[in-house]
Design a protein around this motif. Structure first.
Motif, mmCIF file in Angstrom:
data_model
loop_
_atom_site.group_PDB
_atom_site.id
_atom_site.type_symbol
_atom_site.label_atom_id
_atom_site.label_comp_id
_atom_site.label_asym_id
_atom_site.label_seq_id
_atom_site.Cartn_x
_atom_site.Cartn_y
_atom_site.Cartn_z
ATOM 1 N N LEU A 1 0.833 -1.199 0.000
ATOM 2 C CA LEU A 1 0.000 0.000 0.000
ATOM 3 C C LEU A 1 0.871 1.255 0.000
ATOM 4 O O LEU A 1 0.632 2.193 -0.774
ATOM 5 N N PHE A 2 1.882 1.292 0.846
ATOM 6 C CA PHE A 2 2.777 2.455 0.912
ATOM 7 C C PHE A 2 3.419 2.713 -0.443
ATOM 8 O O PHE A 2 3.453 3.850 -0.939
ATOM 9 N N LEU A 3 3.935 1.666 -1.071
ATOM 10 C CA LEU A 3 4.610 1.812 -2.360
ATOM 11 C C LEU A 3 3.661 2.372 -3.414
ATOM 12 O O LEU A 3 3.983 3.350 -4.106
ATOM 13 N N LEU A 4 2.491 1.761 -3.545
ATOM 14 C CA LEU A 4 1.558 2.159 -4.597
ATOM 15 C C LEU A 4 0.946 3.531 -4.312
ATOM 16 O O LEU A 4 0.628 4.277 -5.244
ATOM 17 N N GLN A 5 0.779 3.870 -3.033
ATOM 18 C CA GLN A 5 0.295 5.205 -2.682
ATOM 19 C C GLN A 5 1.261 6.305 -3.133
ATOM 20 O O GLN A 5 0.848 7.444 -3.342
ATOM 21 N N HIS A 6 2.526 5.943 -3.288
ATOM 22 C CA HIS A 6 3.531 6.919 -3.717
ATOM 23 C C HIS A 6 3.764 6.850 -5.227
ATOM 24 O O HIS A 6 4.809 7.278 -5.721
ATOM 25 N N ASP A 7 2.786 6.325 -5.940
ATOM 26 C CA ASP A 7 2.779 6.342 -7.402
ATOM 27 C C ASP A 7 3.922 5.533 -8.006
ATOM 28 O O ASP A 7 4.401 5.838 -9.101
ATOM 29 N N LYS A 8 4.372 4.510 -7.303
ATOM 30 C CA LYS A 8 5.367 3.581 -7.839
ATOM 31 C C LYS A 8 4.642 2.339 -8.356
ATOM 32 O O LYS A 8 3.481 2.099 -8.026
ATOM 33 N N TRP A 9 5.343 1.546 -9.151
ATOM 34 C CA TRP A 9 4.790 0.270 -9.594
ATOM 35 C C TRP A 9 5.772 -0.841 -9.262
ATOM 36 O O TRP A 9 6.909 -0.574 -8.870
ATOM 37 N N GLN A 10 5.323 -2.082 -9.384
ATOM 38 C CA GLN A 10 6.190 -3.193 -9.020
ATOM 39 C C GLN A 10 5.936 -4.404 -9.907
ATOM 40 O O GLN A 10 4.887 -4.535 -10.536
ATOM 41 N N ILE A 11 6.945 -5.283 -9.927
ATOM 42 C CA ILE A 11 6.842 -6.578 -10.590
ATOM 43 C C ILE A 11 6.930 -7.654 -9.520
ATOM 44 O O ILE A 11 7.878 -7.676 -8.722
ATOM 45 N N GLU A 12 5.946 -8.558 -9.505
ATOM 46 C CA GLU A 12 5.951 -9.669 -8.552
ATOM 47 C C GLU A 12 6.235 -10.984 -9.267
ATOM 48 O O GLU A 12 6.036 -11.113 -10.479
ATOM 49 N N LEU A 13 6.686 -11.951 -8.493
ATOM 50 C CA LEU A 13 7.013 -13.295 -8.992
ATOM 51 C C LEU A 13 8.091 -13.241 -10.073
ATOM 52 O O LEU A 13 7.972 -13.858 -11.144
ATOM 53 N N MET A 14 9.172 -12.546 -9.781
ATOM 54 C CA MET A 14 10.312 -12.506 -10.691
ATOM 55 C C MET A 14 11.119 -13.794 -10.599
ATOM 56 O O MET A 14 11.028 -14.537 -9.611
ATOM 57 N N ALA A 15 11.922 -14.059 -11.620
ATOM 58 C CA ALA A 15 12.750 -15.262 -11.667
ATOM 59 C C ALA A 15 14.188 -14.882 -12.030
ATOM 60 O O ALA A 15 14.444 -13.818 -12.596
ATOM 61 N N ASN A 16 15.116 -15.762 -11.666
ATOM 62 C CA ASN A 16 16.496 -15.737 -12.175
ATOM 63 C C ASN A 16 17.313 -14.511 -11.774
ATOM 64 O O ASN A 16 18.299 -14.173 -12.455
ATOM 65 N N LEU A 17 16.970 -13.880 -10.662
ATOM 66 C CA LEU A 17 17.793 -12.765 -10.214
ATOM 67 C C LEU A 17 19.180 -13.224 -9.779
ATOM 68 O O LEU A 17 20.110 -12.401 -9.708
ATOM 69 N N ASP A 18 19.348 -14.511 -9.514
ATOM 70 C CA ASP A 18 20.661 -15.050 -9.176
ATOM 71 C C ASP A 18 21.602 -15.086 -10.377
ATOM 72 O O ASP A 18 22.792 -15.356 -10.226
ATOM 73 N N GLN A 19 21.090 -14.806 -11.571
ATOM 74 C CA GLN A 19 21.903 -14.810 -12.787
ATOM 75 C C GLN A 19 22.260 -13.400 -13.252
ATOM 76 O O GLN A 19 22.823 -13.228 -14.336
ATOM 77 N N VAL A 20 21.949 -12.393 -12.431
ATOM 78 C CA VAL A 20 22.128 -10.992 -12.815
ATOM 79 C C VAL A 20 23.055 -10.316 -11.805
ATOM 80 O O VAL A 20 22.928 -10.545 -10.598
ATOM 81 N N PRO A 21 23.993 -9.484 -12.246
ATOM 82 C CA PRO A 21 24.859 -8.782 -11.288
ATOM 83 C C PRO A 21 24.083 -7.779 -10.455
ATOM 84 O O PRO A 21 23.024 -7.292 -10.865
ATOM 85 N N GLU A 22 24.644 -7.429 -9.308
ATOM 86 C CA GLU A 22 23.931 -6.509 -8.415
ATOM 87 C C GLU A 22 23.967 -5.076 -8.913
ATOM 88 O O GLU A 22 23.183 -4.239 -8.460
ATOM 89 N N VAL A 23 24.840 -4.770 -9.855
ATOM 90 C CA VAL A 23 24.968 -3.407 -10.363
ATOM 91 C C VAL A 23 25.304 -3.462 -11.850
ATOM 92 O O VAL A 23 25.944 -4.399 -12.319
ATOM 93 N N GLY A 24 24.848 -2.448 -12.589
ATOM 94 C CA GLY A 24 25.282 -2.290 -13.969
ATOM 95 C C GLY A 24 24.347 -2.818 -15.031
ATOM 96 O O GLY A 24 24.541 -2.537 -16.215
ATOM 97 N N ALA A 25 23.325 -3.582 -14.669
ATOM 98 C CA ALA A 25 22.399 -4.138 -15.662
ATOM 99 C C ALA A 25 21.258 -3.167 -15.937
ATOM 100 O O ALA A 25 20.990 -2.243 -15.163
ATOM 101 N N LEU A 26 20.588 -3.405 -17.048
ATOM 102 C CA LEU A 26 19.327 -2.734 -17.355
ATOM 103 C C LEU A 26 18.203 -3.747 -17.241
ATOM 104 O O LEU A 26 18.377 -4.929 -17.544
ATOM 105 N N ILE A 27 17.044 -3.279 -16.797
ATOM 106 C CA ILE A 27 15.853 -4.125 -16.796
ATOM 107 C C ILE A 27 14.879 -3.579 -17.832
ATOM 108 O O ILE A 27 14.722 -2.361 -17.975
#
Length: 252
Positions: free
Chosen positions: A205-231
């Motif tokens: 609720l807090f996130l969406l009240q501040h006009d942000k959006w989100q993606i749920e049920l993501m996969a394979n974040l263990d295959q992506v570096p912590e910095v430098g990538a684009l989504i």
């Protein structure tokens, strides 16, 4: 009409596309299907084969599903009456710097683990200040439990779900200090299972009240570096829609 000869420098975006071919593309999306893990209050997907190549010459499925199905986007209107629906999220927000906040080591020992401000500070000590306008994804490696419904929900004998989620201190920091565009996670909800089991969805609720959006049920974040990538995140465009399945990937 006479074709004009142009130099490669006249096509910088085409050059960029050529350069990207040497990069790694990682799909962050689960394929959805009837019977897969989903929020318990939602009905299951129903899929009909309306036409088939044999004998009709073409195949067409009819899908019956809720907007929050599989890897999906939650726009502000999902929780906030009158807020931005999914068709009003601009395409400029669909390609963003990707920050991966990794708490997977703690989750292995404690499925109720959540990120702390110390995790954010440690990330910034290693990589610099998180960029404003970025997409911050919480890596828990929970996606490795997919598509086992029981493993994803992880209920104890009393029916309480023990799954990781965000913490209030970190979500507030990302919204108010960092100025993120969106966040994402591998579980079905923003809030940890201990909260959702009690009917508390306050972080979402807090996130969406501040006009942000989100993606749920993501996969394979263990295959992506912590910095430098684009989504890159995209979805269908139902007018006034409160959510929709998404196709999400990282370039790194």
């Amino acid at each position: 009409m006479t074709a004009q000869n142009t130099e490669p420098g006249d096509r910088p975006l085409w050059q960029l596309h050529e350069q990207l071919q040497s990069r790694t593309f990682t799909d962050l999306t689960h394929a959805f299907f009837p019977g897969m893990p989903h929020f318990s209050a939602f009905p299951d997907e129903v899929r009909h084969q309306r036409f088939d190549v044999d004998p009709d010459g073409f195949a067409v499925h009819r899908y019956e599903l809720v907007g929050q199905w599989g890897t999906h986007c939650d726009p502000p209107s999902h929780f906030v009456d009158g807020a931005r629906p999914i068709d009003e999220i601009p395409v400029q927000q669909m390609i963003l710097p990707l920050v991966v906040l990794d708490i997977s080591d703690r989750v292995r020992d404690d499925p109720d683990a959540v990120p702390t401000l110390a995790d954010v500070a440690a990330w910034e000590d290693r990589n610099g200040v998180m960029p404003a306008g970025s997409f911050v994804a919480l890596r828990t490696d929970w996606h490795q439990r997919w598509p086992d419904n029981e493993a994803m929900a992880n209920h104890d004998d009393g029916g309480v779900s023990h799954i990781p989620g965000w913490s209030r201190e970190v979500v507030v920091d990302l919204v108010e200090r960092v100025g993120v565009t969106a966040i994402g996670h591998e579980t079905t909800d923003t809030d940890p299972g201990s909260s959702t089991s009690a009917g508390d969805y306050g972080l979402e609720l807090f996130l969406l009240q501040h006009d942000k959006w989100q993606i749920e049920l993501m996969a394979n974040l263990d295959q992506v570096p912590e910095v430098g990538a684009l989504i890159v995140a995209s979805w269908g465009k139902p007018k006034g829609g409160s959510g929709f399945p998404a196709r999400v990937f990282a370039i790194h």
